[in-house]
Scaffold this motif. Structure first.
Motif, short mmCIF file in Angstrom:
data_model
loop_
_atom_site.label_atom_id
_atom_site.label_comp_id
_atom_site.label_asym_id
_atom_site.label_seq_id
_atom_site.Cartn_x
_atom_site.Cartn_y
_atom_site.Cartn_z
N GLU B 64 20.60 -27.22 -46.39
CA GLU B 64 19.82 -27.39 -45.16
C GLU B 64 20.60 -28.20 -44.13
O GLU B 64 20.50 -27.98 -42.94
N ILE B 65 21.29 -29.22 -44.64
CA ILE B 65 22.14 -30.05 -43.79
C ILE B 65 23.58 -29.79 -44.22
O ILE B 65 23.85 -29.73 -45.43
N PRO B 66 24.49 -29.58 -43.26
CA PRO B 66 25.89 -29.36 -43.65
C PRO B 66 26.41 -30.52 -44.47
O PRO B 66 26.16 -31.68 -44.14
N VAL B 67 27.13 -30.17 -45.57
CA VAL B 67 27.73 -31.21 -46.42
C VAL B 67 28.72 -32.00 -45.58
O VAL B 67 29.45 -31.42 -44.76
N GLY B 68 28.67 -33.31 -45.75
CA GLY B 68 29.60 -34.15 -44.99
C GLY B 68 28.98 -34.77 -43.76
O GLY B 68 29.58 -35.63 -43.12
N THR B 69 27.70 -34.38 -43.43
CA THR B 69 27.01 -35.01 -42.31
C THR B 69 26.76 -36.47 -42.65
O THR B 69 26.39 -36.80 -43.79
N LEU B 70 26.96 -37.35 -41.65
CA LEU B 70 26.69 -38.77 -41.88
C LEU B 70 25.19 -39.02 -41.94
O LEU B 70 24.46 -38.65 -41.02
N VAL B 71 24.72 -39.60 -43.05
CA VAL B 71 23.28 -39.91 -43.15
C VAL B 71 23.01 -41.20 -42.37
O VAL B 71 23.65 -42.22 -42.62
N PRO B 72 22.07 -41.17 -41.38
CA PRO B 72 21.78 -42.37 -40.59
C PRO B 72 20.87 -43.34 -41.35
O PRO B 72 19.65 -43.19 -41.35
N VAL B 73 21.47 -44.34 -41.98
CA VAL B 73 20.70 -45.33 -42.75
C VAL B 73 19.72 -46.08 -41.84
O VAL B 73 18.58 -46.37 -42.23
N ALA B 74 20.13 -46.33 -40.60
CA ALA B 74 19.27 -47.07 -39.66
C ALA B 74 17.94 -46.36 -39.43
O ALA B 74 16.89 -46.99 -39.33
N GLU B 75 18.00 -45.02 -39.35
CA GLU B 75 16.75 -44.29 -39.09
C GLU B 75 15.85 -44.25 -40.31
O GLU B 75 14.63 -44.29 -40.20
N ILE B 76 16.50 -44.15 -41.49
CA ILE B 76 15.70 -44.23 -42.72
C ILE B 76 15.02 -45.60 -42.81
O ILE B 76 13.83 -45.71 -43.12
N LEU B 77 15.79 -46.64 -42.47
CA LEU B 77 15.23 -48.01 -42.47
C LEU B 77 14.05 -48.11 -41.51
O LEU B 77 12.99 -48.62 -41.86
N ALA B 78 14.23 -47.56 -40.30
CA ALA B 78 13.18 -47.65 -39.27
C ALA B 78 11.91 -46.96 -39.74
O ALA B 78 10.81 -47.51 -39.64
N SER B 79 12.05 -45.76 -40.30
CA SER B 79 10.86 -45.03 -40.77
C SER B 79 10.14 -45.81 -41.86
O SER B 79 8.90 -45.90 -41.87
N SER B 80 10.92 -46.36 -42.80
CA SER B 80 10.31 -47.10 -43.91
C SER B 80 9.57 -48.33 -43.40
O SER B 80 8.45 -48.64 -43.84
N VAL B 81 10.20 -49.03 -42.46
CA VAL B 81 9.61 -50.27 -41.93
C VAL B 81 8.33 -49.95 -41.15
O VAL B 81 7.31 -50.64 -41.27
N MET B 82 8.36 -48.87 -40.35
CA MET B 82 7.18 -48.49 -39.57
C MET B 82 6.00 -48.17 -40.49
O MET B 82 4.86 -48.51 -40.20
N PHE B 83 6.32 -47.52 -41.62
CA PHE B 83 5.29 -47.15 -42.58
C PHE B 83 4.70 -48.42 -43.23
O PHE B 83 3.48 -48.61 -43.26
N ALA B 84 5.60 -49.28 -43.69
CA ALA B 84 5.15 -50.45 -44.46
C ALA B 84 4.49 -51.51 -43.59
O ALA B 84 3.77 -52.38 -44.11
N GLN B 85 4.73 -51.49 -42.27
CA GLN B 85 4.17 -52.57 -41.45
C GLN B 85 2.64 -52.55 -41.45
O GLN B 85 2.00 -53.57 -41.21
N MET B 86 2.02 -51.39 -41.77
CA MET B 86 0.56 -51.37 -41.84
C MET B 86 0.05 -52.27 -42.96
O MET B 86 -1.04 -52.82 -42.88
N VAL B 87 0.84 -52.39 -44.02
CA VAL B 87 0.43 -53.27 -45.12
C VAL B 87 0.62 -54.73 -44.72
O VAL B 87 -0.15 -55.61 -45.12
N VAL B 88 1.64 -54.99 -43.89
CA VAL B 88 1.81 -56.34 -43.34
C VAL B 88 0.61 -56.68 -42.44
O VAL B 88 0.08 -57.80 -42.47
N VAL B 89 0.17 -55.69 -41.66
CA VAL B 89 -1.03 -55.86 -40.82
C VAL B 89 -2.23 -56.24 -41.70
O VAL B 89 -2.98 -57.17 -41.39
N LEU B 90 -2.35 -55.54 -42.82
CA LEU B 90 -3.46 -55.81 -43.75
C LEU B 90 -3.39 -57.26 -44.26
O LEU B 90 -4.40 -57.95 -44.33
#
Lengths: 337, 257
Positions: B64-90
């Motif tokens: 699906e993604i060409p082999v050798g594409t750089l995986v953006p760790v920053a965006e994975i981090l951002a998505s995870s943090v956005m998701f988990a912040q609702m539990v911080v809100v709680l």
């Protein structure tokens, strides 16, 4: 805590001078309500109520449900804002007190505690706000009989245990004054006796207490003065004895004959005579304005067979009822001070 | 009896503030819910990061993604943090809304009757708790991502950067949550509003979405410059904190407790 002589303890008496040495000195009352009113939308909960509670006195706050007792207490401690007028503690607004719990302890009923927090953790969190020692928390837990359940979550407490926890919180700061809203509610017989003794102790220590209660007998036992509210207005601000004295002693006469009141009235023209039971004439009468002896002699004169003759002393409850009426809402005819 | 013969002290003092902070900090730890929520936020963020990174690896394996594409760790981090912040809100809401539900708030205001100070203190305590959780969450998410990526090529994020940015987002989310708790006085209502502000606005059209704290938080963590740079993202977040806490102070001071 030792019991001190009240007269020797001028604690917290605040003097407001005029600035000149020769000028008059005004002693500020411990608790003061000045023309205080509170409206919730169209409902007037309190209507220009003014009275003061002097230092070292125990004052009972009486009145039917909805009379404004709880509102008055909430206004005093700044939980609600008055629509007009003011309430002060030792001359200051509650919110201006730096360490309010050391001046006035408050228990407004209910169980104002996070359900999952233990009683001890709750009191410790309150103690921390005033820099009070942990030992003080244990002292009030002991004093209120909660030491054995202090580790348990407050959400599981019974009504009576909740009352004790509320009182423990009010006593935490060793305050000069206490404001207690219906502290007897939910307590069992032992609890009622315990709180009566506690209130006596607090009064003997010279603390100022404002307590609301439906139980007249409890108020009569502990209070020096009573303030009566009805429909948001002040109906009376007087001593317990004076209010009790407003109701006159009654003589109860039970006879074997029916329909004898006309014969009695003829012999006791100045007395008021009414049946004990308004529904049926069973030969029993309540007489005011005549002594037992006069009623007894009149019964003999009327040739009645006396089954029972006794005087009933007027108490605070009777005095209160003459003021607010049996149905609690007949207040308009009474002159507010 | 010692205190009773003293004169009555009036007016604010720093020692009363310190005492209040100690009390509020202690309250946050004397029930289990806040700590449990914060621990949950850390685990949820790390788990999400691992899953998202694993998806990238799979996508490369299936072509699906060409082999050798750089995986953006920053965006994975951002998505995870956005998701988990609702539990911080709680977690942050635990400092406020149960007090309204139980009536404890009356005890709190009786102990410290200057209510605006109570609101600011609770916001500060929540902010510190959120920030500390973020300091732990950021690097842990990066580590989880790295673990899942194996030897796949990636544009990685320094652990320190991930820690600071995540701490910023969690701290701001926690403070906004405290403000919403005071404004609504209801856990469910506050959580619903927070969900709209912090998560649903991520799906809004870019022009509208970028004024909301959700998009700003994402931009702060990812650092991609979309839709704006990190400093602008931080300003948007701080504006939300100031506005919501300010509104909470005004509301709490005005109404009956």
């Amino acid at each position: 805590m030792r019991i001190d002589d009240r007269a020797r303890r001028p604690a917290f008496r605040t003097f407001v001078g005029t600035g000149r040495q020769s000028g008059p000195v005004i002693v500020v009352p411990m608790l003061q309500f000045a023309e205080i009113s509170k409206r919730y939308g169209p409902v007037t909960a309190l209507d220009h109520v003014s009275f003061r509670v002097e230092e070292g006195t125990v004052t009972g706050l009486l009145g039917p449900n909805g009379a404004g007792k709880s509102t008055l207490m909430r206004l005093l401690v700044g939980l609600d804002r008055p629509t007009s007028g003011s309430a002060t503690v030792a001359g200051h607004r509650y919110r201006d007190l730096r360490w309010p719990l050391r001046v006035i302890g408050t228990h407004l009923g209910g169980r104002p505690v996070h359900r999952r927090r233990s009683a001890r953790a709750h009191l410790r969190s309150v103690a921390l706000t005033h820099g009070l020692a942990r030992a003080r928390v244990d002292e009030v837990l002991e004093l209120t009989g909660l030491a054995d359940v202090a580790h348990r979550a407050a959400g599981g407490f019974s009504l009576g245990m909740g009352q004790r926890l509320g009182l423990a919180g009010a006593l935490l700061g060793d305050p000069a004054a206490l404001v207690l809203d219906e502290p007897v509610n939910g307590l069992d017989t032992d609890g009622v006796r315990w709180i009566r003794e506690l209130l006596r102790l607090l009064a003997d220590q010279g603390r100022t207490v404002l307590i609301s209660s439906h139980l007249m007998s409890e108020v009569q036992l502990v209070a020096d003065r009573v303030v009566v509210l009805g429909g948001g207005r002040l109906l009376a601000d007087t001593t317990v004895a004076e209010l009790a004295g407003r109701a006159r002693d009654e003589v109860v006469l039970r006879t074997a004959e029916h329909g004898a009141d006309d014969r009695l009235r003829a012999l006791l023209p100045d007395a008021a005579i009414r049946p004990v039971d308004d529904q049926c004439d069973d030969g029993a009468w309540r007489v005011t304005g005549a002594s037992e002896r006069e009623v007894g002699l009149a019964a003999r004169g009327a040739d009645l067979t006396v089954l029972h003759l006794a005087r009933e002393t007027a108490d605070l409850e009777a005095g209160y009822l003459t003021l607010v009426g049996d149905r609690g809402q007949q207040v308009d005819s009474v002159e507010a001070r | 009896m010692s205190g009773r013969n003293a004169t009555i002290e009036v007016g604010a003092t720093s020692s009363a503030l310190v005492a209040l902070i100690r009390s509020e900090w202690g309250k946050a730890w004397s029930v289990r819910a806040p700590a449990a929520c914060l621990a949950g936020a850390v685990l949820l963020a790390a788990g999400t990061a691992f899953t998202l990174a694993n998806d990238q690896v799979r996508a490369m394996q299936t072509g699906e993604i060409p082999v050798g594409t750089l995986v953006p760790v920053a965006e994975i981090l951002a998505s995870s943090v956005m998701f988990a912040q609702m539990v911080v809100v709680l977690a942050a809401l635990q400092l406020v809304t149960p007090e309204y539900a139980s009536g404890q708030i009356a005890t709190t205001f009786l102990s410290h009757p200057r209510r605006w100070v109570v609101v600011l203190t609770k916001a500060a305590v929540a902010g510190v708790l959120g920030g500390l959780t973020g300091l732990l969450t950021g690097p842990l998410c990066v580590a989880a991502t790295e673990l899942a990526l194996g030897d796949a090529p990636r544009a990685t994020v320094p652990a320190a950067e991930a820690a600071v940015m995540t701490a910023g987002v969690f701290a701001c989310a926690a403070m906004v949550a405290v403000a919403l708790g005071f404004l609504t006085r209801s856990g469910v209502a506050a959580l619903s509003v927070a969900f709209v502000l912090l998560v649903l606005t991520l799906a809004a059209p870019a022009a509208t979405g970028k004024v909301f704290p959700g998009v700003a938080g994402s931009a702060l963590v990812s650092g991609t410059g979309d839709p704006y740079a990190r400093w602008a993202a931080l300003l948007v977040l701080l504006a939300w904190v100031v506005a919501s806490v300010g509104a909470a102070v005004v509301s709490v001071e005005r109404r009956d407790a």
